[in-house]
Design a protein around this motif. Structure first.
Motif, PDB file in Angstrom:
ATOM      1  N   TYR A 281      -8.898   2.144   3.916  1.00 19.54           N
ATOM      2  CA  TYR A 281      -8.169   1.591   2.771  1.00 19.54           C
ATOM      3  C   TYR A 281      -9.029   0.557   2.049  1.00 19.54           C
ATOM      4  CZ  TYR A 281      -3.741   3.583   4.495  1.00 19.54           C
ATOM      5  OH  TYR A 281      -2.735   4.418   4.900  1.00 19.54           O
TER       6      TYR A 281
ATOM      7  N   SER B 287      -1.228  -4.193   3.498  1.00 20.49           N
ATOM      8  CA  SER B 287      -1.074  -3.028   4.360  1.00 20.49           C
ATOM      9  C   SER B 287      -0.599  -3.471   5.735  1.00 20.49           C
ATOM     10  CB  SER B 287      -2.411  -2.288   4.499  1.00 20.49           C
ATOM     11  OG  SER B 287      -2.333  -1.278   5.480  1.00 20.49           O
TER      12      SER B 287
ATOM     13  N   ASP C 278      -0.124   6.249   0.083  1.00 17.74           N
ATOM     14  CA  ASP C 278      -1.121   5.299  -0.423  1.00 17.74           C
ATOM     15  C   ASP C 278      -0.918   5.036  -1.912  1.00 17.74           C
ATOM     16  OD1 ASP C 278      -1.869   7.715  -1.457  1.00 17.74           O
ATOM     17  OD2 ASP C 278      -3.987   7.530  -0.931  1.00 17.74           O
TER      18      ASP C 278
ATOM     19  N   ILE D 119       0.818  -1.212   0.000  1.00 15.28           N
ATOM     20  CA  ILE D 119       0.000   0.000   0.000  1.00 15.28           C
ATOM     21  C   ILE D 119       0.852   1.262   0.000  1.00 15.28           C
ATOM     22  CG2 ILE D 119      -0.282   0.479   2.480  1.00 15.28           C
ATOM     23  CD1 ILE D 119      -3.383   0.496   1.775  1.00 15.28           C
TER      24      ILE D 119
END
Length: 224
Positions: free
Chosen positions: A87, A80, A58, A50
């Motif tokens: 997210y 992540s 991001d 991520i």
């Protein structure tokens, strides 16, 4: 293809997946590099950290959005460090299948990682069980799951993780017919529209998770 800025972790993933029969056709350490590689030769699936250079925020999600726009058939699995609902919401918000979100610690669970990759490559959805747990048991002012029975919640939790109807039946020790009946009830109670789709099971899964996310606190911002 794999996008991961840590050379050590990237090589570990390449070695692990190669040992399990995957053909790793590309490696990248930045958002722009992975998008360019997918443009040149789209793979069946892309594994994305991520956080990627240059911003280390991001960029993996940004890359996923670009890849989905240009190559909708490519499966996307995002890793992540956090089980962050914001997210997951961004990744799932278009309501399509072929996407997955796992906490990075799951990389150590080879079977779960491989299963998730295969699911997204097949157009299904794989959501980290920690995210599902947070969404299922977090108390909300407006709870879209309040109208579901406990047994329907059990089915929905496993569905959101990406399990098939057969796997759900095995996990809950019920029949596939019972699973199908509960899914029909969930669909009706949550008002999920799947008519006219080729993969209604996948769409129910995505839309159900989005229902949790839209009503859960804190989905507007992600913890960095």
């Amino acid at each position: 293809m794999i996008a991961e800025d840590s050379g050590m972790l990237r090589q570990m993933l390449v070695d692990l997946l190669t040992r399990h029969g995957f053909d790793v056709t590309g490696q990248a350490s930045t958002k722009d590099d992975i998008v360019a590689q997918v443009d040149r030769d789209p793979p069946d699936a892309v594994l994305l950290d991520i956080r990627l250079p240059p911003g280390q925020s991001d960029e993996g999600l940004q890359a996923a959005a670009l890849i989905r726009q240009r190559h909708p058939a490519v499966g996307l699995l995002v890793l992540s460090h956090y089980a962050e609902t914001a997210y997951a919401f961004r990744l799932l918000q278009d309501g399509a299948g072929g996407v997955g979100y796992l906490v990075k610690d799951r990389v150590q669970d080879t079977d779960r990682l491989i299963d998730a990759i295969r699911r997204v490559a097949a157009g299904e959805v794989a959501v980290d069980p920690e995210v599902v747990h947070r969404l299922m048991f977090r108390r909300r002012t407006v709870d879209p799951l309040a109208q579901l029975t406990d047994s329907e919640r059990d089915v929905l939790a496993l569905l959101a993780e990406g399990l098939s109807n057969t796997a759900i039946a095995d996990g809950l020790h019920i029949s596939i017919k019972t699973v199908e009946k509960r899914l029909t009830a969930i669909n009706q109670k949550l008002g999920l529209r799947t008519s006219g789709t080729e993969r209604p099971d996948v769409n129910v899964r995505v839309l159900a998770v989005l229902t949790y996310l839209r009503s859960a606190p804190g989905t507007g911002t992600a913890r960095m």
